[in-house]
Enzyme design. Structure first.
Site, PDB file in Angstrom:
ATOM      1  N   HIS A  33       6.029  27.580  67.542  1.00 59.33           N
ATOM      2  CA  HIS A  33       5.691  25.942  67.032  1.00 59.33           C
ATOM      3  C   HIS A  33       7.108  25.373  66.392  1.00 59.33           C
ATOM      4  O   HIS A  33       7.968  26.247  66.084  1.00 59.33           O
ATOM      5  CB  HIS A  33       4.846  26.064  65.462  1.00 59.33           C
ATOM      6  N   CYS A  56       2.764  20.750  68.717  1.00 62.01           N
ATOM      7  CA  CYS A  56       4.043  21.154  68.236  1.00 62.01           C
ATOM      8  C   CYS A  56       4.659  22.283  68.780  1.00 62.01           C
ATOM      9  O   CYS A  56       5.362  22.946  68.113  1.00 62.01           O
ATOM     10  CB  CYS A  56       4.013  21.273  66.573  1.00 62.01           C
TER      11      CYS A  56
HETATM   12  C1  LIG Z   1       2.147  28.973  64.279  1.00 61.94           C
HETATM   13  C2  LIG Z   1       2.539  27.808  63.231  1.00 61.94           C
HETATM   14  N1  LIG Z   1       3.238  27.607  62.502  1.00 61.94           N
HETATM   15  C3  LIG Z   1       4.048  26.899  61.712  1.00 61.94           C
HETATM   16  C4  LIG Z   1       3.039  25.752  61.486  1.00 61.94           C
HETATM   17  C5  LIG Z   1       3.302  24.597  60.629  1.00 61.94           C
HETATM   18  O1  LIG Z   1       2.520  24.528  59.591  1.00 61.94           O
HETATM   19  P1  LIG Z   1       2.711  23.386  58.381  1.00 61.94           P
HETATM   20  O2  LIG Z   1       2.702  21.871  59.521  1.00 61.94           O
HETATM   21  O3  LIG Z   1       1.520  23.316  57.747  1.00 61.94           O
HETATM   22  O4  LIG Z   1       4.276  23.582  58.001  1.00 61.94           O
HETATM   23  C6  LIG Z   1       1.960  25.686  62.428  1.00 61.94           C
HETATM   24  C7  LIG Z   1       0.897  24.448  62.329  1.00 61.94           C
HETATM   25  O5  LIG Z   1       0.148  23.994  63.012  1.00 61.94           O
HETATM   26  C8  LIG Z   1       1.635  26.727  63.139  1.00 61.94           C
HETATM   27  O6  LIG Z   1       0.293  26.696  64.013  1.00 61.94           O
END
Ligand SMILES: Cc1ncc(COP(=O)(O)O)c(C=O)c1O
Length: 414
Positions: free
Chosen positions: A128, A371
């Site tokens: 991500h 993302c």
């Molecule tokens: C694998 C992963 N990492 C990090 C994030 C980031 O999460 P946040 O937007 O709550 O910081 C997400 C959110 O979709 C995710 O799926």
């Protein structure tokens, strides 16, 4: 854990989520976007309302009863979260705004401090942006070498490639326990063991695993682990960084100001003990208490049962979606190594158009790059559609998705 049985009492669970009991565009809502953010059960809403009504005052500041009460509940929430992920003590739990902030905290307070030019940092192709961009910025700024562990054609991390990429200059390895696009569940143990053998520290992005399956940081032996409250029945604005205590103690603070100091005079500040050293300013303590209630809710269901339910949902979705002509499933087709995320494309239909047509049928899915643009580049795709499941989803939701897909195909003559 055996077979693909549905273990949870879904009717009872759904009664705790009034938001699900509504119509969208004249159709019953079918919510299939929990990987982006989950819905919240009544006990979480009630826990937060109760603080605002009866126990609200700033934490760590007042010597009066109301402030003590709020502080006690904040501390209890930290202890609950520590137990939930098998952390040795509550002091290893730092509250952040979300997983993104926790990863940025590590990039600033750990990596910027301990990594030197020429040191190597490994992430994977499936990350991500939250576990991608902070490292790219760091690499540019500090001449750190950023390398990417590739995925196989099936969307699984290649451990052979990891072997080839690890060197004595590898200082940090950061990877997603479960991919938010491919759903791939990566076994953390071999990666962590090998990284430790070359002296590297390991960060696990558990944003898509802690909400959905048993996770134990002591068993895993990761150095750091991050996740967000809003994906696991908790409110927005609260996330978690777990860190081994000696590492947290060795790190400088990230943000500075009130609460994170033990003493300030005209010569300068002294830092507070962990975890408060990393919690500058008034924390999101009501949200932390809400997350504590979410953890209670999940613990009462039992995380093995949550995982089993989602595995059964995923297996059913993979089976039903593969019946639809033109649907291509992205990522592993074995539900045993896949979290409750099913990403797919429909031949000659843009995922945004598809999601809009499904919305007309009351079916909420996500469309886009989720993302994870580098991963989409690697897969040769601009965008994909994603259905994701949680404790309140049932097989009928997958049936509604498939039916809506057939309608969309008919409307588009595909
Ligand atoms: C694998 C992963 N990492 C990090 C994030 C980031 O999460 P946040 O937007 O709550 O910081 C997400 C959110 O979709 C995710 O799926």
């Amino acid at each position: 854990m055996m077979g693909n049985e549905f273990m949870l009492d879904i009717a009872r669970i759904r009664a705790d989520f009034p938001i699900l009991n509504q119509s969208v565009n004249g159709k019953p809502l079918v919510f299939l976007d929990s990987a982006a953010s989950s819905q919240k059960p009544l006990p979480v809403l009630q826990a937060m309302e109760e603080v605002y009504r009866y126990a609200y005052a700033n934490v760590h500041r007042g010597v009066y009863r109301l402030s003590e009460l709020a502080t006690e509940r904040y501390d209890q929430a930290r202890a609950k979260i520590a137990r939930f992920i098998g952390a040795p003590e509550p002091e290893c739990i730092v509250f952040t705004r979300n997983a993104t902030e926790a990863l940025n905290l590590l990039a600033y307070a750990y990596a910027r401090h301990f990594l030197k030019p020429g040191d190597e940092l490994l992430i994977t192709e499936l990350e991500h942006h939250a576990n991608f961009v902070p490292w790219q910025v760091l690499a540019r700024e500090r001449d750190i070498v950023l390398k990417f562990i590739p995925i196989t054609a099936e969307g699984v991390l290649s451990l052979d490639a990891l072997e080839a990429l690890l060197t004595e200059r590898t200082r940090l390895v950061s990877f997603a326990h479960v991919s938010n696009v491919l759903g791939t569940i990566t076994d953390p143990a071999p990666i962590i063991q090998r990284a430790h053998q070359v002296g590297a520290r390991v960060i696990v992005d558990a944003s898509q695993s802690v909400p959905h399956m048993p996770v134990n940081v002591m068993e895993m032996d990761c150095d750091f682990l991050v996740f967000s409250g809003h994906k696991m029945l908790g409110p927005t604005g609260i996330g978690v960084l777990y860190g081994k205590r000696d590492l947290l103690e060795a790190m400088p603070p990230f943000l500075t100001g009130g609460d994170m100091i033990s003493m300030v005079d005209f010569d300068g500040p002294q830092w507070n003990d962990v975890p408060l050293k990393f919690e500058a300013g008034t924390p999101a303590f009501v949200e932390a208490i809400g997350l504590g209630a979410a953890v209670d809710y999940l613990s009462a269901l039992g995380m093995p049962a949550v995982r089993q339910h989602e595995q059964a949902m995923t297996a059913y979705a993979l089976e039903r979606l593969s019946e639809v002509n033109g649907v291509r499933i992205i990522g592993p087709t074995d539900s045993r190594i896949r979290g409750g995320v099913v990403t797919f494309t429909l031949d000659r239909v843009h995922p945004h158009d598809l999601a809009t047509l499904l919305d007309a049928e009351g079916v909420a899915i996500r469309a886009g790059h989720h993302c994870a643009q580098p991963l989409h580049i690697r897969l040769g795709l601009n965008a994909t559609a994603r259905a994701s499941f949680y404790i309140y989803n049932e097989p009928a939701d997958v049936d509604a998705l498939v039916e809506a897909l057939y309608k969309a195909k008919l409307a588009l003559r595909r």
